[in-house]
Each structure stands twice: as C-alpha cells, then as structure tokens.
Design an enzyme around this catalytic site. Sequence first.
Site, PDB file in Angstrom:
ATOM      1  CG  ASP A  24      29.395 -14.733 -11.478  1.00 63.95           C
ATOM      2  OD1 ASP A  24      30.783 -14.842 -12.325  1.00 63.95           O
ATOM      3  OD2 ASP A  24      29.139 -15.480 -10.725  1.00 63.95           O
ATOM      4  CD  GLU A  74      27.226 -19.388  -8.774  1.00 66.80           C
ATOM      5  OE1 GLU A  74      27.065 -20.473  -8.391  1.00 66.80           O
ATOM      6  OE2 GLU A  74      27.503 -17.936  -8.341  1.00 66.80           O
ATOM      7  CG  ASN A 102      26.922 -19.481  -4.129  1.00 67.86           C
ATOM      8  OD1 ASN A 102      28.018 -18.708  -5.431  1.00 67.86           O
ATOM      9  ND2 ASN A 102      26.181 -19.285  -3.237  1.00 67.86           N
ATOM     10  CG  HIS A 103      23.661 -20.038  -6.672  1.00 68.72           C
ATOM     11  ND1 HIS A 103      23.022 -19.972  -5.924  1.00 68.72           N
ATOM     12  CD2 HIS A 103      24.329 -18.550  -6.490  1.00 68.72           C
ATOM     13  CE1 HIS A 103      22.397 -18.570  -5.429  1.00 68.72           C
ATOM     14  NE2 HIS A 103      23.984 -18.120  -5.672  1.00 68.72           N
ATOM     15  CG  HIS A 126      29.973 -15.412  -5.237  1.00 72.15           C
ATOM     16  ND1 HIS A 126      28.727 -16.456  -5.257  1.00 72.15           N
ATOM     17  CD2 HIS A 126      30.606 -15.037  -4.272  1.00 72.15           C
ATOM     18  CE1 HIS A 126      28.284 -16.007  -4.146  1.00 72.15           C
ATOM     19  NE2 HIS A 126      28.900 -15.230  -3.440  1.00 72.15           N
ATOM     20  CG  HIS A 183      27.063 -11.985 -10.029  1.00 70.07           C
ATOM     21  ND1 HIS A 183      25.847 -11.745 -10.372  1.00 70.07           N
ATOM     22  CD2 HIS A 183      27.305 -12.919 -10.280  1.00 70.07           C
ATOM     23  CE1 HIS A 183      25.203 -12.619 -10.252  1.00 70.07           C
ATOM     24  NE2 HIS A 183      26.627 -13.331  -9.999  1.00 70.07           N
TER      25      HIS A 183
END
Length: 264
Positions: free
Chosen positions: A8, A39, A67-68, A175, A177
């Site tokens: 990410d 994201e 999800n973002h 997600h 991180h």
Amino acid sequence: MKVLFIGDIVGNVGRKALKENLPYLKSKYKPHVVIVNGENAAAGRGITGAIANEFFNWGVHGITLGNHTWDNKDIFDFIDDEPRMIRPANFPPGTPGRGYTVVKGEGKELAIVNLQGRTFLPALDCPFRVADEIVDELRQDHKCILVDMHAEATSEKIAMGWHLDGRASLVVGTHTHVQSNDDRILPGGTAYLTDAGMVGPRDGILGMEREAVLRKFYTQLPVRFVVDDGKWHFHGVFVEIDEATGAATRIEKIRLTEDEWRME
C-alpha cells in the site's frame, strides 16, 4: 515470468519512495510486471487520476485498490476508463470500475484480481465465491494470476491462500500495512504472503501521524488522521512464475528503509 508487487502506497511520502526505489528494484529483480496497491496514495485516502498516471509513467503496469477506493471523489471520473486499475471484485454488481483485468509488460501477460475481506470490514459479497468465478474463468486463457486479498483478518487472508492454492500464482494480502513473515509457496504452487506491508512514513502509525492516533486510543474521541511526513520505509514482494503451469517457483519479501545503505 517475474512479478514485483508493492504494498500500500501511503500519501506523498509513499509516492516519493516509490519513485525513488522503482529504478533500483527494476535493476535488481528485472520484473516483467510491476503491480502496486494504491488505495491510500492520495493523502492516505483513495487515489486520483493524476497520481495513477504518475505511477504508470514511472513503470507500474497495474494498480489494485481496497476499502478506501471511493474516498477521493476524483475516482468516479476515470475508474471506468482505466483498464489497468481494479477495485475489489466483490463490491456489489453495478459498482463503477472492474474487479479484475489483464496487464501486459515486457511481452508478458498477468491477470490480476482484487478482493476484499469481510471480517472487521464492511459486508460485501463473499470473496471466496467471487474468487472461484473469476479465477476459474481467467484460467481458461491465462496461467499467471495474481490475487490481492485486501483484508483485515489474517485468518481470512490465509484461508484465501489455501482456497486458491494451485489456481492462482500469487495470493498476497494488503490493508494492514505491516509486512508479515510467512512468505512461502503452498503445496499446489501458489506463492503466498499474508501482508505485503506498506510504502510510506516509517515513524508514523500505519502511515498516519503518531500523536493523532495515540490521542484516539487515549480518549476515544473523534480525531482527524493525517499522513505523517519524514523518512520512508518500503515493502513488497517479488515472485517468479513458471509460465507453462502458472505455479510460483520463487518468492522473496522486499524491505527497504530510507538512509539504509545498499549496493546499487
């Protein structure tokens, strides 16, 4: 086929780290295809068209989300027209964008799939059933398949790895991180890593300013999270795939830190 997947990308620091490190990683690993999770690329929330184009110009072949996805309204202006970007495939039918695609690099083709978990995240369609539908369809024409399982729960990501063992070349989690230490090739030939980690501020909390996150834990009051600045750390994973079978033959975690000495 050689594939580089980068965790990410968080905010401006993450984008800076991506730009600085891609030439080094390309020189070291010589990947045919580079995929990033984007994201959190726009100030930690979502992605813009300008940022996506920056990534492509730097040598990225495909972008996955999570999800973002919808946090930056700019996404609705370009997601339907950008075939190299995918959002979770188990979003409801009719959602803008696409959940899987095929990207090309250095004469190679890689199918990429984005899924989102349901444990501790908003309820979506079952990612396991959606994975079956998409991966089985893709395998008719493509041996090399990467699945980004964007999920909170470790168990759900591990379950997806086993669920797709022998059908996907790589199942990698995003997600949380935080890079996990369970990289392996499963018995059926699927390379697996629970979380690729992140690219962004090293001394924040999951990329956000520490004081705000600590204040949230201390008080449980509403707090505005802002991407931290300062030095970066960089996480990802490199995989080699047998193109004849789609089975992974090598998996290696990538972990870099700003100011850390390395041989160029």
